[in-house]
Design a protein around this motif. Sequence first.
Motif, PDB file in Angstrom:
ATOM      1  N   ARG A 127       0.817  -1.227   0.000  1.00  0.00           N
ATOM      2  CA  ARG A 127       0.000   0.000   0.000  1.00  0.00           C
ATOM      3  C   ARG A 127       0.852   1.279   0.000  1.00  0.00           C
ATOM      4  O   ARG A 127       0.397   2.324  -0.400  1.00  0.00           O
ATOM      5  N   ARG A 128       2.106   1.157   0.468  1.00  0.00           N
ATOM      6  CA  ARG A 128       2.982   2.336   0.423  1.00  0.00           C
ATOM      7  C   ARG A 128       4.046   2.107  -0.667  1.00  0.00           C
ATOM      8  O   ARG A 128       3.932   1.210  -1.483  1.00  0.00           O
ATOM      9  N   GLU A 153      15.066 -12.076   1.105  1.00  0.00           N
ATOM     10  CA  GLU A 153      13.766 -12.627   0.691  1.00  0.00           C
ATOM     11  C   GLU A 153      13.344 -12.059  -0.669  1.00  0.00           C
ATOM     12  O   GLU A 153      12.754 -12.757  -1.490  1.00  0.00           O
ATOM     13  N   GLY A 156      10.010  -8.663  13.932  1.00  0.00           N
ATOM     14  CA  GLY A 156      11.374  -9.159  14.154  1.00  0.00           C
ATOM     15  C   GLY A 156      11.583 -10.544  13.594  1.00  0.00           C
ATOM     16  O   GLY A 156      10.646 -11.207  13.141  1.00  0.00           O
TER      17      GLY A 156
HETATM   18  P1  NAP Z   1       4.799  -7.306   8.416  1.00  0.00           P
HETATM   19  O1  NAP Z   1       6.252  -7.411   8.252  1.00  0.00           O
HETATM   20  O2  NAP Z   1       4.265  -6.448   9.517  1.00  0.00           O
HETATM   21  O3  NAP Z   1       4.185  -6.781   7.014  1.00  0.00           O
HETATM   22  C1  NAP Z   1       2.823  -6.512   6.892  1.00  0.00           C
HETATM   23  C2  NAP Z   1       2.569  -5.788   5.564  1.00  0.00           C
HETATM   24  O4  NAP Z   1       1.173  -5.632   5.437  1.00  0.00           O
HETATM   25  C3  NAP Z   1       3.178  -4.382   5.500  1.00  0.00           C
HETATM   26  O5  NAP Z   1       3.668  -4.167   4.219  1.00  0.00           O
HETATM   27  C4  NAP Z   1       1.972  -3.486   5.790  1.00  0.00           C
HETATM   28  O6  NAP Z   1       2.064  -2.226   5.210  1.00  0.00           O
HETATM   29  C5  NAP Z   1       0.885  -4.268   5.111  1.00  0.00           C
HETATM   30  N1  NAP Z   1      -0.443  -3.911   5.591  1.00  0.00           N
HETATM   31  C6  NAP Z   1      -0.898  -3.861   6.863  1.00  0.00           C
HETATM   32  N2  NAP Z   1      -2.199  -3.532   6.887  1.00  0.00           N
HETATM   33  C7  NAP Z   1      -2.579  -3.369   5.594  1.00  0.00           C
HETATM   34  C8  NAP Z   1      -3.800  -3.038   4.972  1.00  0.00           C
HETATM   35  N3  NAP Z   1      -4.897  -2.810   5.680  1.00  0.00           N
HETATM   36  N4  NAP Z   1      -3.833  -2.947   3.631  1.00  0.00           N
HETATM   37  C9  NAP Z   1      -2.718  -3.175   2.888  1.00  0.00           C
HETATM   38  N5  NAP Z   1      -1.520  -3.501   3.421  1.00  0.00           N
HETATM   39  C10 NAP Z   1      -1.469  -3.596   4.759  1.00  0.00           C
HETATM   40  O7  NAP Z   1       4.082  -8.703   8.656  1.00  0.00           O
HETATM   41  P2  NAP Z   1       4.392 -10.177   8.117  1.00  0.00           P
HETATM   42  O8  NAP Z   1       4.792 -10.183   6.698  1.00  0.00           O
HETATM   43  O9  NAP Z   1       3.209 -10.966   8.558  1.00  0.00           O
HETATM   44  O10 NAP Z   1       5.654 -10.646   8.976  1.00  0.00           O
HETATM   45  C11 NAP Z   1       5.578 -10.743  10.402  1.00  0.00           C
HETATM   46  C12 NAP Z   1       7.001 -10.829  10.959  1.00  0.00           C
HETATM   47  O11 NAP Z   1       7.567 -12.083  10.626  1.00  0.00           O
HETATM   48  C13 NAP Z   1       7.927  -9.775  10.395  1.00  0.00           C
HETATM   49  O12 NAP Z   1       8.802  -9.340  11.381  1.00  0.00           O
HETATM   50  C14 NAP Z   1       8.660 -10.527   9.312  1.00  0.00           C
HETATM   51  O13 NAP Z   1       9.907  -9.985   8.945  1.00  0.00           O
HETATM   52  C15 NAP Z   1       8.799 -11.892   9.960  1.00  0.00           C
HETATM   53  N6  NAP Z   1       9.000 -12.906   8.911  1.00  0.00           N
HETATM   54  C16 NAP Z   1      10.284 -13.155   8.533  1.00  0.00           C
HETATM   55  C17 NAP Z   1      10.523 -14.064   7.524  1.00  0.00           C
HETATM   56  C18 NAP Z   1      11.942 -14.320   7.092  1.00  0.00           C
HETATM   57  O14 NAP Z   1      12.859 -13.877   7.767  1.00  0.00           O
HETATM   58  N7  NAP Z   1      12.167 -14.987   5.992  1.00  0.00           N
HETATM   59  C19 NAP Z   1       9.480 -14.726   6.888  1.00  0.00           C
HETATM   60  C20 NAP Z   1       8.173 -14.452   7.283  1.00  0.00           C
HETATM   61  C21 NAP Z   1       7.945 -13.523   8.306  1.00  0.00           C
HETATM   62  P3  NAP Z   1       2.436  -0.932   6.078  1.00  0.00           P
HETATM   63  O15 NAP Z   1       3.897  -1.000   6.309  1.00  0.00           O
HETATM   64  O16 NAP Z   1       1.995   0.182   5.223  1.00  0.00           O
HETATM   65  O17 NAP Z   1       1.651  -1.048   7.370  1.00  0.00           O
END
Ligand code: NAP
Length: 456
Positions: free
Chosen positions: A196-197, A208, A361
């Motif tokens: 969205r941004r 990744e 994280g």
């Molecule tokens: P995340 O990192 O918080 O990303 C969520 C994404 O969703 C962001 O881009 C956010 O945009 C977007 N978003 C939130 N609300 C929205 C809406 N209403 N409409 C459109 N977009 C929206 O969450 P995640 O991907 O679930 O990951 C969770 C954690 O696990 C993170 O710390 C991640 O790095 C980690 N993880 C790591 C790995 C790896 O190391 N390989 C793999 C999977 C997960 P905005 O920024 O604009 O809010």
Amino acid sequence: MDAPLIVAVVGSGPAGFYTAGALLDRTDLNVWVDMYERLATPWGLVRAGVAPDHPKIKSVSSVYAKIAAHERFRFFGNVEIGVDVDRTELIERYDAVVYTVGAQTDRKLGIPGEGLPGSVAAVDFVGWYNGHPDFTELRFDLSCKRAVVIGAGNVALDVARILCSPCEQLAKTDIADHALDALCKSAIEEVVVVGRRGPAQAAFTTPELKELSEFTQSGVVVDPGEVAELAGEDALPRVVKRNLAVLRGYAADGTPLGKRHITLRFLRSPVEIRGAGRVEEIVLGRNILRVGEDGWVSAQDTGERESLETGLVLRAVGYRGVPIAGLPYDDHKGIIPNSNGRVRDGEREYVAGWIKRGPTGIIGTNKKCAVETVTQLLADLDSGALRRHSHMDTDGIESWLATRQPHLVTEQGWQLIDAVERAAGGQSGRPRVKLRGRKELLDVALGRANAEISGG
Ligand code: NAP
């Protein structure tokens, strides 16, 4: 030596194991740790969240296995707090209880059509391909040509990559067999990931991002206009600069697209999901960026719309913690309010991991988080704020538990599951073949099956 300190850790993911490890590492303490887990298997998101094509990340489980081998550690699987055992019963029996239950649900988009069949949480899809018993029975319709993933985080990239990876490559991993079968038959040709941004605000990380092309052996499509030079770019954090470099590489890449490909879109928000009885189309709104007085960059709707034909929308917009009956809950942040891990208004109760700080994280972040909680717990013990029970009875706890959950899975039971899965993997050149469903896992853990794997 003082009477033993007996701690219950609820949840067996990274935060749970780092909490147990931080306690058991203390050579000056006679501490026992009992770890409770709702499933028959430990390791939380390391088993059921980390993508199957990330074996290096999963190898952290050997650290957890070492902690579990400690003589003063016990695993109590297949026990659900609030169902089999009450929170208050743990408080009565343990000197301290540390909740490390993670963020067990997903965030919603809150747009019309989100509830249509074909619009799903990425968290469910991840659980499904990782063989989490709560999700094995789900079905995802992969017969459409285009899937749309909402969110620009690492989970969004995980699901896009898995949807586009060649079948032969997935077949070498520990992906659940039902998912492998479905993905190998998938008709999906394009996965569109929508942030969205702008690219500079994306939450994903560079390795990744690079894997999108490396693992799928396919081109990644990025519109050069969406990754153009930004004002003040030099001052951006290193990860953002690296991400921009990779994205610009994709934008400039002229290599032909493979059978499947990934398209990354920025400055677009989902506005509506449409379809007659199931997802057929998603409407996206175009955004511009607005910088607030506090420097926060937010997306603002321009009112412009575009729509994409699709049969599958996966929302990967973050996880969310769920409340625990009897404990305070911050509905805005989805966490249990706490001070350095000590639960606000709790009784000898602490938190660590995502339920303490929110779903952010990497796995290692939970180590520091758990150490902070354990430090607080031990400081409370020193100051007298946390008083030990005088009547600890570790054997009594196990027999009490057996009356509450006759199908208790101990560390030994989990070892049986682990051995069966690894042996099945060894026969097919995979790290493991996961047992399918709760019944199969319990059959093996409780010695009810002679390692023969039957359906469902
Ligand atoms: P995340 O990192 O918080 O990303 C969520 C994404 O969703 C962001 O881009 C956010 O945009 C977007 N978003 C939130 N609300 C929205 C809406 N209403 N409409 C459109 N977009 C929206 O969450 P995640 O991907 O679930 O990951 C969770 C954690 O696990 C993170 O710390 C991640 O790095 C980690 N993880 C790591 C790995 C790896 O190391 N390989 C793999 C999977 C997960 P905005 O920024 O604009 O809010």
